[in-house]
Scaffold this motif. Structure first.
Motif, PDB file in Angstrom:
ATOM      1  N   ASP A 170      -3.538   7.693  15.176  1.00 44.87           N
ATOM      2  CA  ASP A 170      -1.752   7.569  13.742  1.00 44.87           C
ATOM      3  C   ASP A 170      -1.631   6.093  12.785  1.00 44.87           C
ATOM      4  OD1 ASP A 170       0.973   9.534  15.724  1.00 44.87           O
ATOM      5  OD2 ASP A 170      -0.857  10.057  14.215  1.00 44.87           O
ATOM      6  N   ASP A 171      -2.446   5.738  13.135  1.00 44.42           N
ATOM      7  CA  ASP A 171      -2.107   4.195  12.945  1.00 44.42           C
ATOM      8  C   ASP A 171      -3.455   4.322  11.463  1.00 44.42           C
ATOM      9  OD1 ASP A 171      -1.692   1.851  15.181  1.00 44.42           O
ATOM     10  OD2 ASP A 171      -1.125   2.035  13.321  1.00 44.42           O
ATOM     11  N   LEU A 172      -4.842   5.121  12.441  1.00 41.65           N
ATOM     12  CA  LEU A 172      -6.061   5.295  11.166  1.00 41.65           C
ATOM     13  C   LEU A 172      -5.135   7.223   9.718  1.00 41.65           C
ATOM     14  CD1 LEU A 172      -9.102   5.154  12.976  1.00 41.65           C
ATOM     15  CD2 LEU A 172      -8.207   3.476  11.257  1.00 41.65           C
ATOM     16  N   GLU A 173      -4.909   6.854   9.979  1.00 42.34           N
ATOM     17  CA  GLU A 173      -3.674   8.285   9.394  1.00 42.34           C
ATOM     18  C   GLU A 173      -3.711   7.727   7.948  1.00 42.34           C
ATOM     19  OE1 GLU A 173      -3.304  11.327  11.364  1.00 42.34           O
ATOM     20  OE2 GLU A 173      -3.838  12.642   9.096  1.00 42.34           O
ATOM     21  N   GLY A 174      -4.670   7.894   6.386  1.00 43.09           N
ATOM     22  CA  GLY A 174      -4.053   7.437   5.381  1.00 43.09           C
ATOM     23  C   GLY A 174      -4.709   6.246   5.136  1.00 43.09           C
ATOM     24  N   THR A 175      -5.924   6.099   6.299  1.00 39.64           N
ATOM     25  CA  THR A 175      -7.102   4.837   5.751  1.00 39.64           C
ATOM     26  C   THR A 175      -7.717   6.021   4.954  1.00 39.64           C
ATOM     27  OG1 THR A 175      -6.279   3.719   7.757  1.00 39.64           O
ATOM     28  CG2 THR A 175      -8.283   3.017   6.138  1.00 39.64           C
ATOM     29  N   VAL A 176      -8.304   5.569   3.321  1.00 39.63           N
ATOM     30  CA  VAL A 176      -9.908   5.727   2.772  1.00 39.63           C
ATOM     31  C   VAL A 176     -10.361   4.531   2.708  1.00 39.63           C
ATOM     32  CG1 VAL A 176      -8.004   6.982   1.326  1.00 39.63           C
ATOM     33  CG2 VAL A 176      -8.128   4.575   0.698  1.00 39.63           C
TER      34      VAL A 176
ATOM     35  N   ILE B  27     -17.475   8.914  -1.525  1.00 43.69           N
ATOM     36  CA  ILE B  27     -16.266   8.957  -0.461  1.00 43.69           C
ATOM     37  C   ILE B  27     -15.494  11.058  -0.852  1.00 43.69           C
ATOM     38  CG2 ILE B  27     -13.682   8.922  -0.427  1.00 43.69           C
ATOM     39  CD1 ILE B  27     -14.535   5.594  -0.377  1.00 43.69           C
ATOM     40  N   ASN B  31      -9.911  12.514  -0.841  1.00 41.58           N
ATOM     41  CA  ASN B  31      -9.810  11.337   0.820  1.00 41.58           C
ATOM     42  C   ASN B  31      -9.697  10.239  -0.745  1.00 41.58           C
ATOM     43  OD1 ASN B  31      -8.868  10.768   2.926  1.00 41.58           O
ATOM     44  ND2 ASN B  31     -12.049  10.258   2.976  1.00 41.58           N
ATOM     45  N   ILE B  34      -6.236  10.767  -2.246  1.00 44.48           N
ATOM     46  CA  ILE B  34      -4.715  10.191  -1.936  1.00 44.48           C
ATOM     47  C   ILE B  34      -4.193   8.600  -2.109  1.00 44.48           C
ATOM     48  CG2 ILE B  34      -4.197   9.369   0.259  1.00 44.48           C
ATOM     49  CD1 ILE B  34      -5.835  11.780   1.643  1.00 44.48           C
ATOM     50  N   LYS B  39      -0.763   7.564  -2.327  1.00 41.41           N
ATOM     51  CA  LYS B  39      -0.230   8.152  -0.676  1.00 41.41           C
ATOM     52  C   LYS B  39      -1.318   7.242   0.366  1.00 41.41           C
ATOM     53  CE  LYS B  39       1.129  12.405  -1.834  1.00 41.41           C
ATOM     54  NZ  LYS B  39       1.591  12.533  -3.312  1.00 41.41           N
ATOM     55  N   ALA B  40      -2.303   6.368   0.717  1.00 37.43           N
ATOM     56  CA  ALA B  40      -3.017   6.023   1.042  1.00 37.43           C
ATOM     57  C   ALA B  40      -1.987   5.109   2.003  1.00 37.43           C
ATOM     58  CB  ALA B  40      -3.775   5.031   0.354  1.00 37.43           C
ATOM     59  N   ARG B  41      -2.250   5.249   3.550  1.00 37.35           N
ATOM     60  CA  ARG B  41      -1.574   3.725   3.964  1.00 37.35           C
ATOM     61  C   ARG B  41      -2.748   2.170   3.836  1.00 37.35           C
ATOM     62  NH1 ARG B  41       0.609   6.287   9.459  1.00 37.35           N
ATOM     63  NH2 ARG B  41       0.669   4.421   9.879  1.00 37.35           N
ATOM     64  N   ALA B  42      -3.710   2.434   4.161  1.00 38.97           N
ATOM     65  CA  ALA B  42      -5.101   1.496   3.996  1.00 38.97           C
ATOM     66  C   ALA B  42      -6.600   2.029   3.359  1.00 38.97           C
ATOM     67  CB  ALA B  42      -4.835   0.862   5.913  1.00 38.97           C
ATOM     68  N   ILE B  43      -7.054   0.901   3.005  1.00 41.34           N
ATOM     69  CA  ILE B  43      -7.791   1.194   2.220  1.00 41.34           C
ATOM     70  C   ILE B  43      -8.868  -0.001   3.074  1.00 41.34           C
ATOM     71  CG2 ILE B  43      -7.134  -0.483   0.589  1.00 41.34           C
ATOM     72  CD1 ILE B  43      -9.595   0.827  -0.815  1.00 41.34           C
ATOM     73  N   ARG B  44     -10.010   1.011   3.203  1.00 43.09           N
ATOM     74  CA  ARG B  44     -11.153  -0.086   4.083  1.00 43.09           C
ATOM     75  C   ARG B  44     -11.243  -1.280   2.909  1.00 43.09           C
ATOM     76  NH1 ARG B  44     -11.859   5.137   6.381  1.00 43.09           N
ATOM     77  NH2 ARG B  44     -11.491   5.165   8.397  1.00 43.09           N
ATOM     78  N   THR B  47     -14.732   0.937   1.325  1.00 42.34           N
ATOM     79  CA  THR B  47     -13.963   1.520   0.180  1.00 42.34           C
ATOM     80  C   THR B  47     -13.945   0.570  -0.934  1.00 42.34           C
ATOM     81  OG1 THR B  47     -13.616   2.999   1.910  1.00 42.34           O
ATOM     82  CG2 THR B  47     -12.259   3.365  -0.325  1.00 42.34           C
TER      83      THR B  47
END
Lengths: 176, 73
Positions: A170-176, B27, B31, B34, B39-44, B47
């Motif tokens: 869930d934590d990773l959900e939405g990680t790009v 990618i 994604n 997003i 809407k993304a919660r985090a980016i590596r 990326t």
């Protein structure tokens, strides 16, 4: 080491095997229920049909055997819960999404079911010991099982691992 | 989200579409969408590095901190 092809072949086999086991579990339950009922409703007729004459050593311990059969019947819905939850987990793996909170809950339910089955097994083993005599030993192949209890603990631990995995996912959900 | 993604502006300046960027950096378009739509919660970091390399820019050109914006999730 199993490769991904072995892995993908095992899942459909497991899924089909579990569906068969679910049916067999209820069939066995029906058979045990029928036999138990027959020994109560038509005791003499049933015992004669089973080849148990009046001098048979089984007669004195009939009450104990009925109790074991009743405990066996209690196991049927527990087995059903266990098998259906496991089938749902296998299904989620086939769909590529096993680390979800619902699988953690299913594993928790399976662990409790295994625990209940172990307790019932110990009760059946105890009944076997109680009705067993030197002349007529009784062995139900039930009782305390190290591997059985290990499976209980392992399943509880696995449920916790899946809960943690679902949280991390869930934590990773939405990680790009 | 308090972090705004300014990918649209940069893509327009570089005359590049989101699909072309997705193909360049490996990618998925899904994604990147997003990310673009906030809407993304985090980016590596990997990326971010790939996007900066493809668009010849700095991370600050893509990301902006807007204090006081509503947090999501």
């Amino acid at each position: 080491m199993a490769n991904s092809r072995d892995y993908s072949a095992a899942l459909p086999v497991a899924y089909v095997a579990l569906r068969i086991l679910i049916v067999l579990n209820w069939l066995m339950g029906a058979a045990v229920l029928a036999l138990l009922t027959a020994t109560i409703v038509a005791e003499e007729w049933t015992l004669r049909a089973l080849g148990i004459d009046s001098g048979s050593p089984i007669r004195p311990v009939l009450a104990g055997l009925r109790l074991v059969a009743a405990l066996g019947l209690v196991c049927i819905p527990i087995n059903d819960l266990l098998l259906r939850r496991l089938r749902a987990i296998v299904d989620s793996v086939r769909q590529g999404d096993p680390f979800v909170a619902s699988n953690a809950q299913r594993l928790q339910a399976i662990a409790w079911a295994l625990l209940a089955l172990q307790v019932i097994s110990m009760c059946i083993g105890g009944i076997g010991d109680a009705i067993s005599t030197k002349e007529n030993p009784v062995n139900f192949e039930a009782g305390f099982s190290v591997s059985g209890w290990l499976a209980v603990f392992l399943t509880f631990i696995l449920a916790r691992i899946f809960a943690e995995g679902a949280r991390m996912r869930d934590d990773l959900e939405g990680t790009v | 989200m308090a972090i705004a993604v300014k990918l649209d502006d940069l893509l327009y300046q570089r005359r590049m579409t989101l699909t072309e960027l997705a193909d360049r950096i490996g990618i998925t378009l899904a994604n990147l969408s997003i990310l673009k739509t906030g809407k993304a919660r985090a980016i590596r970091f990997s990326t971010l590095e790939a996007i900066c390399a493809a668009l010849s820019c700095q991370p600050g050109d893509i990301l902006e901190f807007l204090p006081g914006s509503p947090e999501v999730g």
